[in-house]
Design an enzyme around this catalytic site. Sequence first.
Site: not given
Ligand SMILES: NC(=O)c1ccc[n+]([C@@H]2O[C@H](COP(=O)([O-])OP(=O)(O)OC[C@H]3O[C@@H](n4cnc5c(N)ncnc54)[C@H](OP(=O)(O)O)[C@@H]3O)[C@@H](O)[C@H]2O)c1
Length: 315
Positions: A20-22, A24, A26, A150, A175
């Site tokens: 999921g590195a495209n 956020g 990642g 998280s 979640y």
């Molecule tokens: N942001 C926060 O404050 C926060 C806090 C605690 C934990 N986290 C954790 O950190 C991680 C990243 O969060 P983020 O905020 O960066 O989220 P994000 O911006 O929504 O990015 C999520 C990434 O996961 C990918 N993804 C979703 N479903 C997928 C699938 N079925 N197969 C492959 N890739 C998939 C998305 O790809 P698409 O573009 O194709 O949808 C996107 O690249 C998550 O595990 C989240 O639970 C985040």
Amino acid sequence: MPWDPSGLPDAHGRTVVITGANAGVGYFTAEQLAGAGARVILACRDQERAEAAIAAVRRRVRGANVTAMPLDVTSRPSIDAAADSLLELGRVDALVLNAGMVHPPRKRATDEYGNELVLSTNVLGHFRLVARSLPVLEATPGARVVWLGSLASRLGRLHPDDLQLERSYTAWRAYSRSKIAAQVAGFELDRRLRAARSGAASIVVHPGYSTSGRTPGIRGVNQPSRAKRFADNLQAAWTQGKDHGAWAPVRAVLDPDVSGGDHLGPAEWTKGRPVHAPVTRASRSPRQGRLLWPLLEEAADQPFVVGGAGAASDA
Ligand SMILES: NC(=O)c1ccc[n+]([C@@H]2O[C@H](COP(=O)([O-])OP(=O)(O)OC[C@H]3O[C@@H](n4cnc5c(N)ncnc54)[C@H](OP(=O)(O)O)[C@@H]3O)[C@@H](O)[C@H]2O)c1
């Protein structure tokens, strides 16, 4: 010396795979590791979005060594093909399990195997991926598996008798349960790797509270609306950008002083430099780990034995 996210150690010669590195956290994990010289592989479900992210890393990091591989963590053929690709690489220094569904549906949904979708996306796909790519991780000296937990794990409980939330689904619970399960699995994997005297390590991190409206705009990667920027900036006192959210996973990949079983997160809980951070006792509980492991094996339809049939977790 405190860890300095802006002065990373040299990572040339290391191969890091990030799911999921495209977008956020990642994406920024990939960009920062590429900046340190690592060979970075973005494992993404959408080829166009992956290409946009690769183009962005190349624009922002001169000489970046970055490629993509297809991976949808809810699809078993996709996971298995990605694991085969990892085995073929012959070397994987770190596998960052970042892909996640952060806005669960209001109504319970399932993947094509009948598993609740948030659990499937945030835990089961990664569990299957790690189980299948363990040989290459164990063949790479000092390899690390990095799980994204998280703070939401503090606000819920894992109920092994209703792991799939058939009786008690809410979006929030889905979640929080998924992140608790990821943390429990991450620490249980560490115990199993140690018991098997494996050279690989399992580390759990969390990115605090990181929002896209507080994150640099990058074409094709992060383009929040003005309204989103405005709303997110109102929360600036306790939030950070996803570029800073990436600091904990990047440290987990690169810091020689981080070991298996460590837990990293922002110094000020929701934001700040990445430090060794407290985590709930339930997440570290060997009992929870022992209970959860076979449930994950069953739901992911994937036996996961570390170090042969004799290895078991500590009591
Ligand atoms: N942001 C926060 O404050 C926060 C806090 C605690 C934990 N986290 C954790 O950190 C991680 C990243 O969060 P983020 O905020 O960066 O989220 P994000 O911006 O929504 O990015 C999520 C990434 O996961 C990918 N993804 C979703 N479903 C997928 C699938 N079925 N197969 C492959 N890739 C998939 C998305 O790809 P698409 O573009 O194709 O949808 C996107 O690249 C998550 O595990 C989240 O639970 C985040």
